[in-house]
Write a protein that holds these residues in place. Sequence first.
Motif, PDB file in Angstrom:
ATOM      1  N   GLU A  10      -0.822  -7.423   0.057  1.00  0.00           N
ATOM      2  CA  GLU A  10      -0.043  -6.230   0.354  1.00  0.00           C
ATOM      3  C   GLU A  10       1.110  -6.137  -0.631  1.00  0.00           C
ATOM      4  N   ILE A  23      -3.235   3.121   1.496  1.00  0.00           N
ATOM      5  CA  ILE A  23      -1.892   3.587   1.169  1.00  0.00           C
ATOM      6  C   ILE A  23      -1.284   4.161   2.442  1.00  0.00           C
ATOM      7  N   ARG A  24      -0.165   3.587   2.855  1.00  0.00           N
ATOM      8  CA  ARG A  24       0.525   4.095   4.051  1.00  0.00           C
ATOM      9  C   ARG A  24       1.673   5.000   3.634  1.00  0.00           C
ATOM     10  N   ASP A  25       2.039   5.917   4.516  1.00  0.00           N
ATOM     11  CA  ASP A  25       3.192   6.791   4.298  1.00  0.00           C
ATOM     12  C   ASP A  25       3.148   7.386   2.890  1.00  0.00           C
ATOM     13  N   SER A  26       2.077   8.063   2.588  1.00  0.00           N
ATOM     14  CA  SER A  26       1.856   8.549   1.221  1.00  0.00           C
ATOM     15  C   SER A  26       2.970   9.485   0.762  1.00  0.00           C
ATOM     16  N   LYS A  27       3.269   9.373  -0.530  1.00  0.00           N
ATOM     17  CA  LYS A  27       4.308  10.176  -1.189  1.00  0.00           C
ATOM     18  C   LYS A  27       3.656  11.130  -2.184  1.00  0.00           C
ATOM     19  N   ASP A  29       2.290   9.600  -5.219  1.00  0.00           N
ATOM     20  CA  ASP A  29       1.038   8.826  -5.163  1.00  0.00           C
ATOM     21  C   ASP A  29      -0.146   9.634  -5.685  1.00  0.00           C
ATOM     22  N   GLY A  79       4.230  -3.576  -0.591  1.00  0.00           N
ATOM     23  CA  GLY A  79       4.913  -2.398  -0.048  1.00  0.00           C
ATOM     24  C   GLY A  79       3.971  -1.572   0.815  1.00  0.00           C
ATOM     25  N   ARG A  80       3.774  -0.326   0.422  1.00  0.00           N
ATOM     26  CA  ARG A  80       2.915   0.581   1.210  1.00  0.00           C
ATOM     27  C   ARG A  80       1.431   0.403   0.892  1.00  0.00           C
ATOM     28  N   THR A 104      -1.799   8.285   5.992  1.00  0.00           N
ATOM     29  CA  THR A 104      -2.403   7.030   5.541  1.00  0.00           C
ATOM     30  C   THR A 104      -3.769   7.369   4.951  1.00  0.00           C
TER      31      THR A 104
END
Lengths: 114, 109
Positions: free
Chosen positions: B56, B75-79, B82, B58-59, B18
């Motif tokens: 909000e 930003i949660r659960d970053s990819k 991102d 999504g993430r 995060t």
Amino acid sequence: NAGVMQNPRHLVRRRGQEARLRCSPMKGHSHVYWYRQLPEEGLKFMVYLQKENIIDESGMPKERFSAEFPKEGPSILRIQQVVRGDSAAYFCASSPAISYNEQFFGPGTRLTVL
Amino acid sequence: RKEVEQDPGPFNVPEGATVAFNCTYSNSASQSFFWYRQDCRKEPKLLMSVYSSGNEDGRFTAQLNRASQYISLLIRDSKLSDSATYLCVVNIAGQNFVFGPGTRLSVLP
């Protein structure tokens, strides 16, 4: 609905020549903004125009640079007598009639001055 | 003082982390607020508008504190996708948009 269009995408000029950058806003958008981005730097505001009016040109150099947004046709950013320091990406953005809506950007024109 | 300031970055985080971006603005008359992302050598693209009540998508979560003149993006659960530079933008109605310098994010595998 086509997005913001800019052309050319790449432009090479020799020192002292003129550069003309064109921007067609999204359909229905009457506000156009020009920005310059030097390599590895942030976006710098240059000028804000509405049809046939310059609203804010506080970010534009006083000499050699000019911008217009005529009643018909694209917005034009014109750089006269280019110098190497003008090499940058120039982005155009547009927004709807109410200026505080979000902006949508074109793909940019990368100007290289030899 | 600059009109819009952001965390200097860069942020290097592992996938799944995060990450929070902070932004402050100086003009109390600012009315509209946005987060954009910019990929290398590409144009900025709108990520989300920021509303007073927070929003909000999504993430992604954006917050606005008008009293403190502060905006945030979480930003949660970053990819890996991102990874980009995140730009804070403020606007005063009838005037130009002011972009912050951006904060670069690299999400590492």
